[in-house]
Design a protein around this motif. Structure first.
Motif, PDB file in Angstrom:
ATOM      1  N   TYR A  75       0.804  -1.231   0.000  1.00  0.00           N
ATOM      2  CA  TYR A  75       0.000   0.000   0.000  1.00  0.00           C
ATOM      3  C   TYR A  75       0.833   1.276   0.000  1.00  0.00           C
ATOM      4  O   TYR A  75       0.318   2.339  -0.308  1.00  0.00           O
ATOM      5  N   ARG A  76       2.118   1.180   0.355  1.00  0.00           N
ATOM      6  CA  ARG A  76       2.960   2.396   0.365  1.00  0.00           C
ATOM      7  C   ARG A  76       2.978   3.098  -0.997  1.00  0.00           C
ATOM      8  O   ARG A  76       2.802   4.320  -1.049  1.00  0.00           O
ATOM      9  N   PRO A  77       3.133   2.351  -2.093  1.00  0.00           N
ATOM     10  CA  PRO A  77       3.163   3.055  -3.395  1.00  0.00           C
ATOM     11  C   PRO A  77       1.862   3.806  -3.687  1.00  0.00           C
ATOM     12  O   PRO A  77       1.890   4.866  -4.322  1.00  0.00           O
ATOM     13  N   GLU A  78       0.729   3.301  -3.186  1.00  0.00           N
ATOM     14  CA  GLU A  78      -0.570   3.983  -3.408  1.00  0.00           C
ATOM     15  C   GLU A  78      -0.553   5.379  -2.799  1.00  0.00           C
ATOM     16  O   GLU A  78      -1.148   6.311  -3.341  1.00  0.00           O
ATOM     17  N   VAL A  79       0.097   5.501  -1.633  1.00  0.00           N
ATOM     18  CA  VAL A  79       0.118   6.795  -0.938  1.00  0.00           C
ATOM     19  C   VAL A  79       0.881   7.822  -1.766  1.00  0.00           C
ATOM     20  O   VAL A  79       0.434   8.958  -1.941  1.00  0.00           O
ATOM     21  N   GLY A  83      -1.152  10.887  -2.968  1.00  0.00           N
ATOM     22  CA  GLY A  83      -0.912  12.116  -2.201  1.00  0.00           C
ATOM     23  C   GLY A  83       0.359  12.829  -2.587  1.00  0.00           C
ATOM     24  O   GLY A  83       0.539  13.993  -2.251  1.00  0.00           O
ATOM     25  N   GLY A  84       1.299  12.121  -3.224  1.00  0.00           N
ATOM     26  CA  GLY A  84       2.522  12.767  -3.684  1.00  0.00           C
ATOM     27  C   GLY A  84       3.744  12.482  -2.839  1.00  0.00           C
ATOM     28  O   GLY A  84       4.859  12.787  -3.244  1.00  0.00           O
ATOM     29  N   LYS A  85       3.580  11.926  -1.636  1.00  0.00           N
ATOM     30  CA  LYS A  85       4.773  11.638  -0.810  1.00  0.00           C
ATOM     31  C   LYS A  85       4.462  10.480   0.152  1.00  0.00           C
ATOM     32  O   LYS A  85       3.292  10.223   0.473  1.00  0.00           O
ATOM     33  N   LEU A  91      -5.025  10.189   5.102  1.00  0.00           N
ATOM     34  CA  LEU A  91      -6.460   9.858   5.130  1.00  0.00           C
ATOM     35  C   LEU A  91      -7.133  10.284   3.831  1.00  0.00           C
ATOM     36  O   LEU A  91      -6.880  11.386   3.332  1.00  0.00           O
ATOM     37  N   ILE A  92      -7.975   9.416   3.320  1.00  0.00           N
ATOM     38  CA  ILE A  92      -8.833   9.790   2.179  1.00  0.00           C
ATOM     39  C   ILE A  92     -10.277   9.625   2.635  1.00  0.00           C
ATOM     40  O   ILE A  92     -10.644   8.595   3.210  1.00  0.00           O
ATOM     41  N   ASP A  93     -11.086  10.658   2.375  1.00  0.00           N
ATOM     42  CA  ASP A  93     -12.516  10.549   2.641  1.00  0.00           C
ATOM     43  C   ASP A  93     -13.247  10.513   1.309  1.00  0.00           C
ATOM     44  O   ASP A  93     -13.398  11.548   0.654  1.00  0.00           O
ATOM     45  N   PRO A  94     -13.686   9.325   0.895  1.00  0.00           N
ATOM     46  CA  PRO A  94     -14.336   9.230  -0.425  1.00  0.00           C
ATOM     47  C   PRO A  94     -15.741   9.825  -0.435  1.00  0.00           C
ATOM     48  O   PRO A  94     -16.343   9.959  -1.500  1.00  0.00           O
ATOM     49  N   PRO A 102     -12.474  13.676  -3.786  1.00  0.00           N
ATOM     50  CA  PRO A 102     -12.587  13.302  -2.376  1.00  0.00           C
ATOM     51  C   PRO A 102     -11.538  14.041  -1.542  1.00  0.00           C
ATOM     52  O   PRO A 102     -10.492  14.421  -2.063  1.00  0.00           O
ATOM     53  N   ALA A 103     -11.843  14.268  -0.272  1.00  0.00           N
ATOM     54  CA  ALA A 103     -10.896  14.961   0.602  1.00  0.00           C
ATOM     55  C   ALA A 103      -9.749  14.028   0.933  1.00  0.00           C
ATOM     56  O   ALA A 103      -9.957  12.841   1.169  1.00  0.00           O
ATOM     57  N   ASP A 104      -8.552  14.550   0.953  1.00  0.00           N
ATOM     58  CA  ASP A 104      -7.415  13.764   1.430  1.00  0.00           C
ATOM     59  C   ASP A 104      -6.471  14.667   2.198  1.00  0.00           C
ATOM     60  O   ASP A 104      -6.397  15.874   1.925  1.00  0.00           O
ATOM     61  N   MET A 105      -5.791  14.099   3.193  1.00  0.00           N
ATOM     62  CA  MET A 105      -4.874  14.914   4.004  1.00  0.00           C
ATOM     63  C   MET A 105      -3.836  14.048   4.679  1.00  0.00           C
ATOM     64  O   MET A 105      -4.044  12.853   4.886  1.00  0.00           O
ATOM     65  N   TYR A 106      -2.705  14.705   5.046  1.00  0.00           N
ATOM     66  CA  TYR A 106      -1.582  13.997   5.647  1.00  0.00           C
ATOM     67  C   TYR A 106      -1.420  14.214   7.156  1.00  0.00           C
ATOM     68  O   TYR A 106      -1.183  13.253   7.870  1.00  0.00           O
TER      69      TYR A 106
END
Ligand SMILES: N[C@@H](CCC(=O)N[C@@H](CS)C(=O)NCC(=O)O)C(=O)O
Length: 228
Positions: A75-79, A83-85, A91-94, A102-106
């Motif tokens: 799952y690390r590559p998905e992040v 998200g870019g890093k 967190l992703i809120d679909p 969708p909202a996403d944040m680090y």
């Protein structure tokens, strides 16, 4: 480490971690639960991920956990892609779509704040008011758990995610989450059990199994999903 002999020691150390967090992660009830589970990329020993998980638990929100232990390739590559890093928690809120996305944040503080704002003004764990002390105590909890849930020891991924019912402050639940994390096993995590089952409880839809209690779940995971 997992053995019948070591389990009581491990469980006691996990209690100590909950004490260091002043019991943060008491399971709450969301005033307005999300329609679809949020997606949380994290790893168990990360002190910042712990802070995000404590608020997930206090807010009573169900999240799909995609474990990202160090060295993990699942799952690390998905992040990085989304998200870019490679920074955790992420967190992703679909459910939320501001400009069609969708909202996403680090940041752990942003995630905790977002959960309280978006899903009802659930209690903020008292330790979260403590600024740098909060971070230091979360790091102590990681040390007390001798960094369990840090390194990837992947197991074959099940077809459907496992379902886990436990609060963030449950000592047995923590041991289960550490193993799920190391094995990179995705799971849908609800801080409360919907049908009043004792927690921690694990449901495995792939084998139609329900297992209750920390030790029994660890034994089940070790047998059913051995590390490769
Ligand atoms: N300020 C961030 C710090 C997050 C952070 O430093 N996370 C560490 C893990 S504890 C991380 O992502 N390290 C990179 C990695 O594990 O590859 C927050 O509060 O969420």
């Amino acid at each position: 480490m997992f053995s019948r002999l070591f389990y009581p020691i491990d469980w006691t150390l996990s209690c100590l971690a909950s004490v260091l967090r002043l019991g943060a992660g008491k399971p709450g009830i969301s005033a307005s639960p999300p329609t679809s589970p949020l997606i949380l990329y994290e790893f168990e020993s990360c002190p910042f991920c712990r802070i995000a998980r404590e608020q997930v638990s206090a807010s009573g929100v169900t999240v799909q956990v995609k474990p990202c232990p160090k060295g993990g390739k699942r799952y690390r590559p998905e992040v990085v892609e989304k998200g870019g890093k490679a920074q955790f928690p992420y967190l992703i809120d679909p459910n939320v779509s501001a400009e069609g996305h969708p909202a996403d944040m680090y940041e752990s503080a942003d995630i905790a704040h977002y959960l309280r704002e978006q899903y009802g003004h659930a209690a903020r764990p008292p330790i979260h008011w403590a600024g740098p002390v909060n971070h230091i105590l979360s790091q102590f909890a990681t040390v007390v758990r001798y960094l369990s849930g840090t390194i990837a020891r992947p197991a074959t991924a099940p077809e459907q995610p496992l379902l886990l019912y436990t609060s963030e402050r449950s000592p047995g639940g923590r041991l289960v989450k550490e193993m799920l994390c190391s094995k990179e096993l995705e799971y849908v995590w609800s801080p409360r059990s919907p049908d009043g089952l004792r927690t921690p409880t694990l449901k495995d839809p792939n084998a139609d199994q329900t297992v209750t209690g920390g030790f029994a779940i660890l034994r089940y995971l070790r047998r059913t999903y051995p590390s490769l």
